[in-house]
Write a protein that holds these residues in place. Sequence first.
Motif, PDB file in Angstrom:
ATOM      1  N   VAL A   1      -2.431  -0.702  -1.931  1.00  0.00           N
ATOM      2  CA  VAL A   1      -1.159   0.033  -1.919  1.00  0.00           C
ATOM      3  C   VAL A   1      -1.363   1.420  -1.318  1.00  0.00           C
ATOM      4  CG1 VAL A   1       0.746   0.930  -3.301  1.00  0.00           C
ATOM      5  CG2 VAL A   1      -0.304  -1.248  -3.922  1.00  0.00           C
ATOM      6  N   SER A   2      -2.386   2.121  -1.778  1.00  0.00           N
ATOM      7  CA  SER A   2      -2.669   3.458  -1.256  1.00  0.00           C
ATOM      8  C   SER A   2      -3.038   3.427   0.226  1.00  0.00           C
ATOM      9  CB  SER A   2      -3.821   4.101  -2.038  1.00  0.00           C
ATOM     10  OG  SER A   2      -3.430   4.408  -3.357  1.00  0.00           O
ATOM     11  N   ALA A   3      -3.654   2.335   0.672  1.00  0.00           N
ATOM     12  CA  ALA A   3      -4.113   2.255   2.062  1.00  0.00           C
ATOM     13  C   ALA A   3      -2.971   2.176   3.058  1.00  0.00           C
ATOM     14  CB  ALA A   3      -5.055   1.061   2.230  1.00  0.00           C
ATOM     15  N   GLY A   4      -1.787   1.762   2.620  1.00  0.00           N
ATOM     16  CA  GLY A   4      -0.630   1.742   3.505  1.00  0.00           C
ATOM     17  C   GLY A   4      -0.713   0.662   4.569  1.00  0.00           C
ATOM     18  N   ARG A   5       0.034   0.883   5.659  1.00  0.00           N
ATOM     19  CA  ARG A   5       0.112  -0.110   6.728  1.00  0.00           C
ATOM     20  C   ARG A   5      -0.467   0.420   8.036  1.00  0.00           C
ATOM     21  NH1 ARG A   5       3.125  -4.561   5.564  1.00  0.00           N
ATOM     22  NH2 ARG A   5       4.384  -4.456   3.651  1.00  0.00           N
ATOM     23  N   ASN A   6      -0.953  -0.479   8.853  1.00  0.00           N
ATOM     24  CA  ASN A   6      -1.425  -0.135  10.191  1.00  0.00           C
ATOM     25  C   ASN A   6      -0.247   0.356  11.008  1.00  0.00           C
ATOM     26  OD1 ASN A   6      -1.960  -0.841  13.175  1.00  0.00           O
ATOM     27  ND2 ASN A   6      -3.990  -1.003  12.257  1.00  0.00           N
ATOM     28  N   LYS A   7      -0.384   1.526  11.636  1.00  0.00           N
ATOM     29  CA  LYS A   7       0.751   2.129  12.335  1.00  0.00           C
ATOM     30  C   LYS A   7       1.144   1.346  13.584  1.00  0.00           C
ATOM     31  CE  LYS A   7      -1.795   5.421  15.265  1.00  0.00           C
ATOM     32  NZ  LYS A   7      -1.889   6.830  15.692  1.00  0.00           N
ATOM     33  N   VAL A   8       0.265   0.488  14.089  1.00  0.00           N
ATOM     34  CA  VAL A   8       0.567  -0.300  15.291  1.00  0.00           C
ATOM     35  C   VAL A   8       1.103  -1.672  14.927  1.00  0.00           C
ATOM     36  CG1 VAL A   8      -0.400  -1.330  17.383  1.00  0.00           C
ATOM     37  CG2 VAL A   8      -1.173   0.935  16.635  1.00  0.00           C
ATOM     38  N   THR A   9       0.398  -2.389  14.060  1.00  0.00           N
ATOM     39  CA  THR A   9       0.772  -3.773  13.751  1.00  0.00           C
ATOM     40  C   THR A   9       1.766  -3.893  12.603  1.00  0.00           C
ATOM     41  OG1 THR A   9      -1.011  -4.105  12.142  1.00  0.00           O
ATOM     42  CG2 THR A   9      -1.538  -4.473  14.469  1.00  0.00           C
ATOM     43  N   GLY A  10       1.806  -2.878  11.744  1.00  0.00           N
ATOM     44  CA  GLY A  10       2.668  -2.962  10.571  1.00  0.00           C
ATOM     45  C   GLY A  10       2.085  -3.768   9.440  1.00  0.00           C
ATOM     46  N   GLU A  11       0.895  -4.322   9.647  1.00  0.00           N
ATOM     47  CA  GLU A  11       0.242  -5.098   8.593  1.00  0.00           C
ATOM     48  C   GLU A  11      -0.393  -4.168   7.558  1.00  0.00           C
ATOM     49  OE1 GLU A  11       0.182  -8.504   8.319  1.00  0.00           O
ATOM     50  OE2 GLU A  11       1.595  -8.451   9.999  1.00  0.00           O
ATOM     51  N   ASN A  12      -0.564  -4.681   6.348  1.00  0.00           N
ATOM     52  CA  ASN A  12      -1.247  -3.899   5.323  1.00  0.00           C
ATOM     53  C   ASN A  12      -2.667  -3.562   5.762  1.00  0.00           C
ATOM     54  OD1 ASN A  12       0.626  -3.638   3.132  1.00  0.00           O
ATOM     55  ND2 ASN A  12       0.338  -5.810   2.683  1.00  0.00           N
ATOM     56  N   ASN A  13      -3.059  -2.290   5.593  1.00  0.00           N
ATOM     57  CA  ASN A  13      -4.472  -1.957   5.685  1.00  0.00           C
ATOM     58  C   ASN A  13      -5.161  -2.538   4.453  1.00  0.00           C
ATOM     59  OD1 ASN A  13      -4.317  -0.314   8.081  1.00  0.00           O
ATOM     60  ND2 ASN A  13      -3.400   1.294   6.838  1.00  0.00           N
ATOM     61  N   VAL A  14      -6.263  -3.223   4.663  1.00  0.00           N
ATOM     62  CA  VAL A  14      -6.938  -3.899   3.548  1.00  0.00           C
ATOM     63  C   VAL A  14      -8.311  -3.259   3.339  1.00  0.00           C
ATOM     64  CG1 VAL A  14      -7.747  -6.090   2.600  1.00  0.00           C
ATOM     65  CG2 VAL A  14      -5.737  -6.030   4.097  1.00  0.00           C
ATOM     66  N   PRO A  15      -8.416  -2.317   2.406  1.00  0.00           N
ATOM     67  CA  PRO A  15      -9.704  -1.650   2.173  1.00  0.00           C
ATOM     68  C   PRO A  15     -10.682  -2.580   1.468  1.00  0.00           C
ATOM     69  CG  PRO A  15      -8.109  -0.946   0.538  1.00  0.00           C
ATOM     70  CD  PRO A  15      -7.362  -1.830   1.502  1.00  0.00           C
ATOM     71  N   LYS A  16     -11.967  -2.324   1.690  1.00  0.00           N
ATOM     72  CA  LYS A  16     -12.973  -3.114   0.990  1.00  0.00           C
ATOM     73  C   LYS A  16     -12.998  -2.778  -0.494  1.00  0.00           C
ATOM     74  CE  LYS A  16     -15.972  -3.690   5.030  1.00  0.00           C
ATOM     75  NZ  LYS A  16     -17.312  -3.441   5.631  1.00  0.00           N
ATOM     76  N   LEU A  17     -12.674  -1.541  -0.821  1.00  0.00           N
ATOM     77  CA  LEU A  17     -12.656  -1.119  -2.219  1.00  0.00           C
ATOM     78  C   LEU A  17     -11.238  -1.177  -2.771  1.00  0.00           C
ATOM     79  CD1 LEU A  17     -15.066   1.963  -2.060  1.00  0.00           C
ATOM     80  CD2 LEU A  17     -15.575  -0.319  -2.945  1.00  0.00           C
ATOM     81  N   GLU A  18     -11.079  -1.836  -3.882  1.00  0.00           N
ATOM     82  CA  GLU A  18      -9.799  -1.944  -4.595  1.00  0.00           C
ATOM     83  C   GLU A  18     -10.031  -1.339  -5.979  1.00  0.00           C
ATOM     84  OE1 GLU A  18      -5.719  -3.323  -5.071  1.00  0.00           O
ATOM     85  OE2 GLU A  18      -6.988  -3.108  -3.305  1.00  0.00           O
ATOM     86  N   LEU A  19      -9.603  -0.093  -6.158  1.00  0.00           N
ATOM     87  CA  LEU A  19     -10.057   0.687  -7.300  1.00  0.00           C
ATOM     88  C   LEU A  19      -8.906   1.220  -8.149  1.00  0.00           C
ATOM     89  CD1 LEU A  19     -12.690   2.861  -5.365  1.00  0.00           C
ATOM     90  CD2 LEU A  19     -13.075   0.667  -6.516  1.00  0.00           C
ATOM     91  N   VAL A  20      -9.227   1.478  -9.403  1.00  0.00           N
ATOM     92  CA  VAL A  20      -8.361   2.257 -10.297  1.00  0.00           C
ATOM     93  C   VAL A  20      -9.114   3.542 -10.617  1.00  0.00           C
ATOM     94  CG1 VAL A  20      -7.320   2.406 -12.584  1.00  0.00           C
ATOM     95  CG2 VAL A  20      -7.157   0.285 -11.278  1.00  0.00           C
ATOM     96  N   ARG A  21      -8.469   4.666 -10.362  1.00  0.00           N
ATOM     97  CA  ARG A  21      -9.118   5.963 -10.536  1.00  0.00           C
ATOM     98  C   ARG A  21      -8.748   6.575 -11.878  1.00  0.00           C
ATOM     99  NH1 ARG A  21      -7.693  10.850  -6.497  1.00  0.00           N
ATOM    100  NH2 ARG A  21      -6.049  11.178  -8.049  1.00  0.00           N
ATOM    101  N   LEU A  22      -9.757   6.861 -12.672  1.00  0.00           N
ATOM    102  CA  LEU A  22      -9.599   7.561 -13.947  1.00  0.00           C
ATOM    103  C   LEU A  22     -10.008   9.008 -13.696  1.00  0.00           C
ATOM    104  CD1 LEU A  22     -11.506   4.878 -16.029  1.00  0.00           C
ATOM    105  CD2 LEU A  22      -9.018   5.079 -15.893  1.00  0.00           C
ATOM    106  N   THR A  23      -9.037   9.848 -13.362  1.00  0.00           N
ATOM    107  CA  THR A  23      -9.334  11.191 -12.873  1.00  0.00           C
ATOM    108  C   THR A  23      -9.270  12.189 -14.022  1.00  0.00           C
ATOM    109  OG1 THR A  23      -7.817  10.445 -11.138  1.00  0.00           O
ATOM    110  CG2 THR A  23      -8.931  12.547 -10.806  1.00  0.00           C
TER     111      THR A  23
END
Length: 465
Positions: free
Chosen positions: A385-407
């Motif tokens: 969700v945080s990674a957003g979409r590719n500005k050219v293709t419109g597809e989701n950016n898919v990061p290798k890390l899928e994290l929950v941050r306890l800040t």
Amino acid sequence: MKKRTAEPFKIKAVETLKMLNDEERKQALEKAGFNTFLIDSEDVYIDLLTDSGTTAMSDKQWGALMVGDEAYAGSKSWYKLEKAVKDIYGYKYVIPTHQGRGAENLLSQLMINEGDYVPGNMYFTTTRAHQELNGATFVDVIIDEAHDSLLDHPFKGNVDLIKFQKLIDDVGAEKIPYLCLAVTVNLAGGQPVSMKNMREVYEICQQNKISVMLDATRCVENAYFIKEREDAYADKSVKDILKEMLSYSDGCTMSGKKDCLVNIGGFLAMNEEELYTRAREMVVLYEGMPSYGGLSGRDMEAMALGIYESIDDNYISHRIGQVRYLGQQLIDAGIPVVKPIGGHAVFLDAKKFLPHIKQEELPAQALAAALYLDSGVRAMERGIVSAGRNKVTGENNVPKLELVRLTIPRRVYTNNHMDVVCDSIISLYEKREQIVGLKMVYEPPTLRFFNARFTPLSVNGELMS
């Protein structure tokens, strides 16, 4: 026997926390569209959403608010802030901004041309958004180890020099206005950059006439890790390490809401006079006069003091120690977290925590929601969700890390609060197979994680079966 230590401060004021029951938390979560950013603060028990602007200020900082000079031009408080930045960070020129993204906006407009490339050691959401809005393409040149949550590498924030050189060879140095070096790297798990790597990166950039601009938001935490992990710096103060770190750069953006220990504020700093002159002209358009940049005099007073307080070795030792206190308990309990524990947060690996939920079903968002539902602890998603979409293709950016941050906010919670957080996460892990994925039902066009809304992928609409 190792002696235990306590906080290097005592508590003078308290804020009563509201503690909702199970049904009340469920209603609050549904009202927020299962987005922890949209939950009302008063409905949160322990707030680990962010460390940005959530610091508890010191007695001296609160006292400084009373002497803030609110003059529209030439404020005395501005000169105190300018002096603090020059003293501690060493840059020649300073432009105040209302917060870090104000500095990112100025830097991007001042230095980027359409078609440029901006390499960095992993993206950050607002930073990349400003770069892309001004026509640049972000290129990740962080070392591969940063994408492996289980790998215990001392400097996962390091730039991969081979990747960086390849980008220079491929597109030409003239298409790279600057390298954006984050110290520490938020989305890698708060991971630091080594002094050796900073020095090497700076040498390459000087040879190719490319600027190095730091995201210095958590630079004091980075300096502490260098003290711990690079032998040559073991006997040096955090203050001295920090000054050397920043000497391997041409400027920085700073969110004062983190390591400067205040609730609002930031700045853009640099060593080049021509860039400073242009920044002075632009700040008037977007932020305010060059002597306040969107800040009140009292905020500048507090930030100036916070800069000096942040380099106290006892403060930063406790700061890092509290994050580790939570992280080590979770590691001991077998909870999948990013290793080593970083400077400002503990990051849960949502892919490994919820292996039954596919990444396109937003496991990190689901886990953050489930944590609030279980205990009233608010964390945040740092994944697809945080990674957003590719500005050219419109597809989701898919990061290798899928994290929950306890800040963990600075100087706010005790270790007893960390124990509550730990207990809730362990409880969730024991019933993790009951958590279902989410789908997005409202998606903003940019920085969607702030305002997106979700619904559970279950027949009855429940987050936990």
